[in-house]
Motif scaffolding. Structure first.
Motif, PDB file in Angstrom:
ATOM      1  N   MET A  12       3.027   0.513  10.840  1.00  0.00           N
ATOM      2  CA  MET A  12       4.035   0.500   9.768  1.00  0.00           C
ATOM      3  C   MET A  12       3.893  -0.758   8.908  1.00  0.00           C
ATOM      4  O   MET A  12       3.977  -0.685   7.681  1.00  0.00           O
ATOM      5  CB  MET A  12       5.443   0.591  10.351  1.00  0.00           C
ATOM      6  N   LEU A  13       3.679  -1.895   9.556  1.00  0.00           N
ATOM      7  CA  LEU A  13       3.485  -3.133   8.795  1.00  0.00           C
ATOM      8  C   LEU A  13       2.230  -3.052   7.934  1.00  0.00           C
ATOM      9  O   LEU A  13       2.236  -3.498   6.779  1.00  0.00           O
ATOM     10  CB  LEU A  13       3.397  -4.334   9.745  1.00  0.00           C
ATOM     11  N   ILE A  14       1.167  -2.499   8.486  1.00  0.00           N
ATOM     12  CA  ILE A  14      -0.069  -2.338   7.711  1.00  0.00           C
ATOM     13  C   ILE A  14       0.216  -1.491   6.475  1.00  0.00           C
ATOM     14  O   ILE A  14      -0.206  -1.826   5.362  1.00  0.00           O
ATOM     15  CB  ILE A  14      -1.178  -1.698   8.572  1.00  0.00           C
ATOM     16  N   HIS A  15       0.937  -0.419   6.662  1.00  0.00           N
ATOM     17  CA  HIS A  15       1.219   0.500   5.555  1.00  0.00           C
ATOM     18  C   HIS A  15       2.113  -0.139   4.490  1.00  0.00           C
ATOM     19  O   HIS A  15       1.819  -0.056   3.298  1.00  0.00           O
ATOM     20  CB  HIS A  15       1.877   1.770   6.089  1.00  0.00           C
ATOM     21  N   TYR A  16       3.197  -0.767   4.915  1.00  0.00           N
ATOM     22  CA  TYR A  16       4.175  -1.272   3.948  1.00  0.00           C
ATOM     23  C   TYR A  16       3.895  -2.681   3.435  1.00  0.00           C
ATOM     24  O   TYR A  16       4.282  -3.012   2.316  1.00  0.00           O
ATOM     25  CB  TYR A  16       5.588  -1.203   4.543  1.00  0.00           C
ATOM     26  N   LYS A  17       3.225  -3.500   4.237  1.00  0.00           N
ATOM     27  CA  LYS A  17       2.926  -4.875   3.813  1.00  0.00           C
ATOM     28  C   LYS A  17       1.484  -5.047   3.352  1.00  0.00           C
ATOM     29  O   LYS A  17       1.129  -6.082   2.803  1.00  0.00           O
ATOM     30  CB  LYS A  17       3.203  -5.863   4.955  1.00  0.00           C
ATOM     31  N   GLU A  61      -7.270 -14.342  14.838  1.00  0.00           N
ATOM     32  CA  GLU A  61      -6.521 -13.109  14.884  1.00  0.00           C
ATOM     33  C   GLU A  61      -7.277 -12.021  14.140  1.00  0.00           C
ATOM     34  O   GLU A  61      -7.998 -12.298  13.187  1.00  0.00           O
ATOM     35  CB  GLU A  61      -5.113 -13.271  14.314  1.00  0.00           C
ATOM     36  N   ILE A  62      -7.113 -10.789  14.627  1.00  0.00           N
ATOM     37  CA  ILE A  62      -7.654  -9.633  13.922  1.00  0.00           C
ATOM     38  C   ILE A  62      -6.584  -9.164  12.947  1.00  0.00           C
ATOM     39  O   ILE A  62      -5.444  -8.920  13.343  1.00  0.00           O
ATOM     40  CB  ILE A  62      -8.000  -8.487  14.882  1.00  0.00           C
ATOM     41  N   VAL A  63      -6.967  -9.066  11.697  1.00  0.00           N
ATOM     42  CA  VAL A  63      -6.069  -8.555  10.663  1.00  0.00           C
ATOM     43  C   VAL A  63      -6.612  -7.204  10.217  1.00  0.00           C
ATOM     44  O   VAL A  63      -7.792  -7.072   9.887  1.00  0.00           O
ATOM     45  CB  VAL A  63      -5.989  -9.521   9.462  1.00  0.00           C
ATOM     46  N   VAL A  64      -5.746  -6.198  10.244  1.00  0.00           N
ATOM     47  CA  VAL A  64      -6.103  -4.860   9.777  1.00  0.00           C
ATOM     48  C   VAL A  64      -5.422  -4.652   8.428  1.00  0.00           C
ATOM     49  O   VAL A  64      -4.240  -4.957   8.261  1.00  0.00           O
ATOM     50  CB  VAL A  64      -5.680  -3.774  10.783  1.00  0.00           C
ATOM     51  N   ASN A 110      -4.481  -2.164   4.987  1.00  0.00           N
ATOM     52  CA  ASN A 110      -4.120  -0.803   4.623  1.00  0.00           C
ATOM     53  C   ASN A 110      -5.252  -0.139   3.848  1.00  0.00           C
ATOM     54  O   ASN A 110      -6.006  -0.798   3.136  1.00  0.00           O
ATOM     55  CB  ASN A 110      -2.845  -0.812   3.771  1.00  0.00           C
ATOM     56  N   ASP A 111      -5.369   1.163   4.009  1.00  0.00           N
ATOM     57  CA  ASP A 111      -6.302   1.952   3.209  1.00  0.00           C
ATOM     58  C   ASP A 111      -5.671   3.312   2.936  1.00  0.00           C
ATOM     59  O   ASP A 111      -4.614   3.633   3.464  1.00  0.00           O
ATOM     60  CB  ASP A 111      -7.668   2.095   3.893  1.00  0.00           C
ATOM     61  N   ASP A 112      -6.313   4.085   2.100  1.00  0.00           N
ATOM     62  CA  ASP A 112      -5.799   5.411   1.757  1.00  0.00           C
ATOM     63  C   ASP A 112      -6.553   6.513   2.488  1.00  0.00           C
ATOM     64  O   ASP A 112      -6.492   7.673   2.094  1.00  0.00           O
ATOM     65  CB  ASP A 112      -5.900   5.637   0.243  1.00  0.00           C
ATOM     66  N   VAL A 113      -7.272   6.145   3.543  1.00  0.00           N
ATOM     67  CA  VAL A 113      -8.154   7.093   4.220  1.00  0.00           C
ATOM     68  C   VAL A 113      -7.609   7.503   5.585  1.00  0.00           C
ATOM     69  O   VAL A 113      -7.516   8.694   5.890  1.00  0.00           O
ATOM     70  CB  VAL A 113      -9.569   6.487   4.380  1.00  0.00           C
ATOM     71  N   ASN A 114      -7.262   6.528   6.398  1.00  0.00           N
ATOM     72  CA  ASN A 114      -6.904   6.799   7.797  1.00  0.00           C
ATOM     73  C   ASN A 114      -5.436   7.180   7.942  1.00  0.00           C
ATOM     74  O   ASN A 114      -4.566   6.622   7.274  1.00  0.00           O
ATOM     75  CB  ASN A 114      -7.215   5.576   8.654  1.00  0.00           C
ATOM     76  N   THR A 115      -5.174   8.107   8.852  1.00  0.00           N
ATOM     77  CA  THR A 115      -3.803   8.563   9.099  1.00  0.00           C
ATOM     78  C   THR A 115      -3.081   7.577  10.018  1.00  0.00           C
ATOM     79  O   THR A 115      -3.712   6.788  10.722  1.00  0.00           O
ATOM     80  CB  THR A 115      -3.798   9.947   9.768  1.00  0.00           C
ATOM     81  N   PHE A 116      -1.763   7.676  10.009  1.00  0.00           N
ATOM     82  CA  PHE A 116      -0.956   6.837  10.899  1.00  0.00           C
ATOM     83  C   PHE A 116      -1.368   7.051  12.350  1.00  0.00           C
ATOM     84  O   PHE A 116      -1.558   6.097  13.097  1.00  0.00           O
ATOM     85  CB  PHE A 116       0.541   7.172  10.750  1.00  0.00           C
TER      86      PHE A 116
END
Length: 91
Positions: free
Chosen positions: A56-61, A22-25, A27-33
């Protein structure tokens, strides 16, 4: 070979064949939603709703498995995400 050994061997073979990567992405503080959503649509063939939910999952989890499949299919998709500046890996 006993019947039990044959059954065990068959089960082990099926398990090995069914294991997918699986590809897992992450979270970072660079890219926008919007950018992450667009990249998931482009690289992973997500529909807009699926891409938004994963974002949303990337952002919150902190991370999300965005695509599952064979390594040969995932490798170019993950490369595209990495080239776009996302943090991603195949697990």
């Amino acid at each position: 070979m006993s019947v039990q050994e044959e059954v065990l061997e068959k089960l082990l073979t099926q398990t090995e064949e069914s294991q997918q990567n699986e590809i897992v992405v992450f979270n970072d503080d660079v890219n926008t939603f919007d950018f992450v959503i667009d990249m998931l649509i482009d690289a992973c063939d997500h529909d807009p709703l699926q891409a938004e939910q994963c974002t949303m999952l990337i952002h919150y989890k902190g991370k999300c498995a965005v695509k599952t499949g064979d390594y040969e299919d995932l490798e170019p998709r993950c490369s595209a995400l990495l080239q776009a500046g996302l943090s991603a890996e195949i697990q």
